[in-house]
Scaffold this motif. Sequence first.
Motif, PDB file in Angstrom:
ATOM      1  N   PRO A 167      54.660  22.484  64.805  1.00 44.62           N
ATOM      2  CA  PRO A 167      56.034  22.586  65.333  1.00 44.62           C
ATOM      3  C   PRO A 167      56.432  24.026  65.607  1.00 44.62           C
ATOM      4  N   GLN A 168      57.295  24.207  66.607  1.00 45.75           N
ATOM      5  CA  GLN A 168      57.777  25.538  66.929  1.00 45.75           C
ATOM      6  C   GLN A 168      58.709  26.035  65.832  1.00 45.75           C
ATOM      7  N   SER A 169      58.762  27.340  65.696  1.00 46.89           N
ATOM      8  CA  SER A 169      59.637  27.971  64.704  1.00 46.89           C
ATOM      9  C   SER A 169      60.766  28.686  65.424  1.00 46.89           C
ATOM     10  N   SER A 170      62.001  28.443  64.981  1.00 43.69           N
ATOM     11  CA  SER A 170      63.150  29.060  65.643  1.00 43.69           C
ATOM     12  C   SER A 170      63.181  30.570  65.427  1.00 43.69           C
ATOM     13  N   LEU A 171      62.627  31.048  64.304  1.00 44.74           N
ATOM     14  CA  LEU A 171      62.649  32.478  63.990  1.00 44.74           C
ATOM     15  C   LEU A 171      61.316  33.158  64.244  1.00 44.74           C
ATOM     16  N   GLY A 172      60.284  32.405  64.583  1.00 50.69           N
ATOM     17  CA  GLY A 172      58.960  32.989  64.769  1.00 50.69           C
ATOM     18  C   GLY A 172      58.098  32.722  63.555  1.00 50.69           C
ATOM     19  N   TRP A 173      57.147  31.804  63.688  1.00 55.44           N
ATOM     20  CA  TRP A 173      56.339  31.383  62.544  1.00 55.44           C
ATOM     21  C   TRP A 173      55.553  32.534  61.938  1.00 55.44           C
ATOM     22  N   TRP A 174      55.237  33.540  62.763  1.00 58.28           N
ATOM     23  CA  TRP A 174      54.392  34.640  62.310  1.00 58.28           C
ATOM     24  C   TRP A 174      55.123  35.599  61.379  1.00 58.28           C
ATOM     25  N   ARG A 175      56.443  35.536  61.306  1.00 50.32           N
ATOM     26  CA  ARG A 175      57.199  36.531  60.551  1.00 50.32           C
ATOM     27  C   ARG A 175      56.933  36.454  59.045  1.00 50.32           C
ATOM     28  N   ASP A 176      56.597  35.291  58.536  1.00 49.58           N
ATOM     29  CA  ASP A 176      56.271  35.185  57.104  1.00 49.58           C
ATOM     30  C   ASP A 176      55.003  34.365  56.878  1.00 49.58           C
ATOM     31  N   ALA A 177      54.153  34.264  57.896  1.00 48.84           N
ATOM     32  CA  ALA A 177      52.957  33.431  57.799  1.00 48.84           C
ATOM     33  C   ALA A 177      51.913  34.042  56.875  1.00 48.84           C
ATOM     34  N   VAL A 178      51.134  33.175  56.242  1.00 52.62           N
ATOM     35  CA  VAL A 178      49.926  33.568  55.522  1.00 52.62           C
ATOM     36  C   VAL A 178      48.750  33.194  56.418  1.00 52.62           C
ATOM     37  N   ILE A 179      48.004  34.208  56.866  1.00 51.94           N
ATOM     38  CA  ILE A 179      46.938  34.023  57.847  1.00 51.94           C
ATOM     39  C   ILE A 179      45.598  34.343  57.186  1.00 51.94           C
ATOM     40  N   TYR A 180      44.664  33.431  57.320  1.00 53.84           N
ATOM     41  CA  TYR A 180      43.373  33.510  56.630  1.00 53.84           C
ATOM     42  C   TYR A 180      42.302  33.949  57.616  1.00 53.84           C
ATOM     43  N   GLN A 181      41.642  35.056  57.326  1.00 58.43           N
ATOM     44  CA  GLN A 181      40.583  35.548  58.203  1.00 58.43           C
ATOM     45  C   GLN A 181      39.259  34.893  57.866  1.00 58.43           C
ATOM     46  N   ILE A 182      38.638  34.310  58.889  1.00 54.63           N
ATOM     47  CA  ILE A 182      37.291  33.743  58.753  1.00 54.63           C
ATOM     48  C   ILE A 182      36.303  34.628  59.500  1.00 54.63           C
ATOM     49  N   TYR A 183      35.333  35.163  58.764  1.00 56.78           N
ATOM     50  CA  TYR A 183      34.196  35.841  59.386  1.00 56.78           C
ATOM     51  C   TYR A 183      33.187  34.752  59.683  1.00 56.78           C
ATOM     52  N   VAL A 184      33.141  34.295  60.933  1.00 54.14           N
ATOM     53  CA  VAL A 184      32.525  33.020  61.289  1.00 54.14           C
ATOM     54  C   VAL A 184      31.091  32.907  60.799  1.00 54.14           C
ATOM     55  N   ARG A 185      30.287  33.933  60.962  1.00 52.58           N
ATOM     56  CA  ARG A 185      28.866  33.824  60.604  1.00 52.58           C
ATOM     57  C   ARG A 185      28.654  33.718  59.092  1.00 52.58           C
ATOM     58  N   SER A 186      29.725  33.913  58.288  1.00 54.02           N
ATOM     59  CA  SER A 186      29.578  33.887  56.828  1.00 54.02           C
ATOM     60  C   SER A 186      30.465  32.843  56.148  1.00 54.02           C
ATOM     61  N   PHE A 187      31.056  31.935  56.908  1.00 52.64           N
ATOM     62  CA  PHE A 187      31.990  30.981  56.303  1.00 52.64           C
ATOM     63  C   PHE A 187      31.328  29.652  55.961  1.00 52.64           C
ATOM     64  N   ALA A 188      30.735  28.993  56.935  1.00 48.09           N
ATOM     65  CA  ALA A 188      30.093  27.700  56.676  1.00 48.09           C
ATOM     66  C   ALA A 188      29.070  27.422  57.771  1.00 48.09           C
ATOM     67  N   ASP A 189      27.857  27.063  57.362  1.00 44.36           N
ATOM     68  CA  ASP A 189      26.729  26.818  58.270  1.00 44.36           C
ATOM     69  C   ASP A 189      26.487  25.317  58.345  1.00 44.36           C
ATOM     70  N   PRO A 211      62.649  29.757  48.749  1.00 50.62           N
ATOM     71  CA  PRO A 211      63.147  30.134  50.085  1.00 50.62           C
ATOM     72  C   PRO A 211      63.336  31.634  50.259  1.00 50.62           C
ATOM     73  N   GLY A 212      63.448  32.374  49.168  1.00 48.00           N
ATOM     74  CA  GLY A 212      63.672  33.816  49.287  1.00 48.00           C
ATOM     75  C   GLY A 212      62.431  34.624  49.581  1.00 48.00           C
ATOM     76  N   LEU A 213      61.244  34.004  49.457  1.00 49.52           N
ATOM     77  CA  LEU A 213      60.016  34.731  49.768  1.00 49.52           C
ATOM     78  C   LEU A 213      59.742  34.641  51.266  1.00 49.52           C
ATOM     79  N   GLY A 214      58.981  35.583  51.773  1.00 49.90           N
ATOM     80  CA  GLY A 214      58.715  35.627  53.196  1.00 49.90           C
ATOM     81  C   GLY A 214      59.583  36.661  53.877  1.00 49.90           C
ATOM     82  N   ASP A 215      60.266  36.263  54.934  1.00 46.93           N
ATOM     83  CA  ASP A 215      61.002  37.197  55.792  1.00 46.93           C
ATOM     84  C   ASP A 215      62.457  37.293  55.335  1.00 46.93           C
TER      85      ASP A 215
END
Length: 568
Positions: free
Chosen positions: A37-59, A491-495
Motif C-alpha cells: 500500500p502507498q504511504s501518505s508520508l513516504g514509506w521510506w522515511r522510517d523503513a527498515v531496509i535489509y541489504q542482500i548480497y545476492v551471491r552470499s544469501f541463498a543458493d 508509534p513514537g519510533l521511526g520518523d
Amino acid sequence: MTQHATTPHANAPRANTPRAVSQQTVASDPAPAARPPQSSLGWWRDAVIYQIYVRSFADSDGDGIGDLPGVRQRLPYLTELGVDAVWLTPFYASPQADGGYDVSDYRAVDPRFGELSDARALVAEAHALGLRIILDLVPNHTSDQHPWFLRALAGDPEAQARYHFRDGRGEHGELPPNDWKSVFGGPAWTQVPGAPGRWYLHLFAPQQPDLNWQHPRVHEEFDSVLRFWLDMGVDGFRVDVAHGMVKAEGLPDVGARSQARMIGAQQLPFFDQDGVHEIHRSWRRLLESYGPDRIGVAEAWAPTAERLALYVRPDELHQAFNFHFLKAGWDVGQLRKVIEESMAATTSVGAPTTWVLSNHDVVRHRTRLGSLARARAAALLMLALPGSVYLYQGEELGLPEVTELPDEARQDPAFFRAVSGVGDGQEGLRDGCRVPMPWETDGPSYGFGPAGSWLPQPADWRKLSVQAQTGDPLSTLELYRTALRLRKLLPGLGDSAMEWLQAPDGVLALSRPDLVCLLNTRDEPVDLAPPGELLLSSVPEESRDSMEAGAPAGQLRIPANSCTWWAA
C-alpha cells in the motif's frame, strides 16, 4: 528470569512471542504482483531496509553461488524478521571482476544468478508478502566488456566520448594524464591496448571504466534502464557511487599523498562535484512519474553532513547513506556528535536520516566495535533513532568478520591490487564480510545451498545459523526480531521527534515519544534512576529484578556495553 523483552507495564505495547522461520519452498508460479500500500508520508522515511548480497544469501541450484531463486525462497524469513524492504546488490550480466559492480548489460540477469523471469517472479513474490524491492544501479562506470567500451577500444570516437579517454603526460604519453588514484589502490588510469600514449579513467578496477556524464547518450541510456526496471515493478534504486559521476572540468591533479584516506574527508575533483545533483534531479522526476512511492537512495561519500544533505533535497533523491554514523567509534561523544549533525543536516532539507552499521564494503560491526555485546547494543541504539535503518544480511545473527580466509579463496579486486603492491585501496578486507549466510546447523554450507559455498564458512557458524538461533530468547536473531516488532508497535519510533536526556559520562540517553533509550558504553555497569518500565535489553539475561540487585535504593544497575529500551 526474563530475557530480551521484559514484561512491560500495562500501558506499554507487548512484543509478540518469536516464531520459527518458515523453511517452506516457494511455489514455482509467482504470486500476483499486488504492490504494497502507498504511504501518505513516504514509506521510506522510517523503513527498515535489509541489504542482500545476492551471491552470499541463498543458493538454489548447488553451484555455490547465491541466486535470485534462492532469495525468493527465503523471503518469508525477511517478513518474519520484520523488515519493510529489500535492497539487492547487482545481479545484472557481468564478468564479475568486482562482484557484479562491473555491468556488461543493465537489462539482463547474469546466468549465475538466474534469468529475467526470476527477477520478475522475485518482485511479484516480495510484493505479495508486503515487501518492497530496491535494486542497485551502477551508473558511474560499466564493465570493460560492455558493448560501448568494446567499441571504444576498437577506435570508435563517439563511443570513446562516452568514457574518459585522454592522452598521457610525458614525452611519449607514457605517464597517466593526472595523479588520480583508484579507490582500490594504484593509478586510476590504464593504457589503452595497442594505442601507446592513450589512457582511460577508472576510479575503481581497470575492468570498470568510468562513464562521461557530460555525454547526452549516457543520460538517455540510464533513463531507459531505470524505466525498464520500474516497468517491472521495482520500488526504487540504490545509486552506487552517486557522488562520483561528474568530474571537475579539466580533470585537475589532486596533489595528495594518499587519496584513499581522503575519501569522505574532503571534496575531491572526482567526487562530490556539484554537477551530480542535476542528474539526481532528473531521476527524481522520472521516479515520480511512476507514482509517489518509488525512491532513489544515494550511496554518497561527502566531507560533511551538510554536503551529504544536498543529495536529499526535496527535488533530489529520497535517502542518502549515513556513513558518518557507520564510522563513529564506541564513544558517547562521537556518537552524539554524529547523530546531532546528521539529523540537523537532513532536517534542514526536510529529509529523513538514515542509519547503518554494516554493509558489503566494510568490516562487520561486531568485529569493528570489538565484541558481540557492543554490536547488539549499537543495533538497539540505531533502531531507536528517528528515520530509516539499513540492516546488512547476517548482522541479525551477530556474524563477525571472517578474518582468516585463505588467499586462494579471495575474490575482492582490492585484495589483489594490495598484495601486488599497487596501492593502499580498500585493503582487501571486503571478502570477510561477504561470506555466505548460515541457515542451518548441518550440511555442506549450513543451508546456504545443497553443496559448498563460493567463500568458506567458519566451522563455528553452525551455532550462529538461523536454525540454531530461532526460538532461543538469548539469541541475537530473536533480539532483532523483538526490537523490530517493538519498533512497529511503538508509534513514537521511526520518523518523529527526539531529545537528549542528562546522563553520566559514558552513557547516552535519548527520549522518543513513549520510549527512553539508554546506551552504556562503559566497560562496567552504571547505577541510574529507572526512566520507566524496562521493555528490552541488549544483554540477554538482564531483567529489572537483576538490575536492582546490588544497586542503591531507587536505582538500577545498567550493564556494561549495553543498550536498554524503557516505556516512558
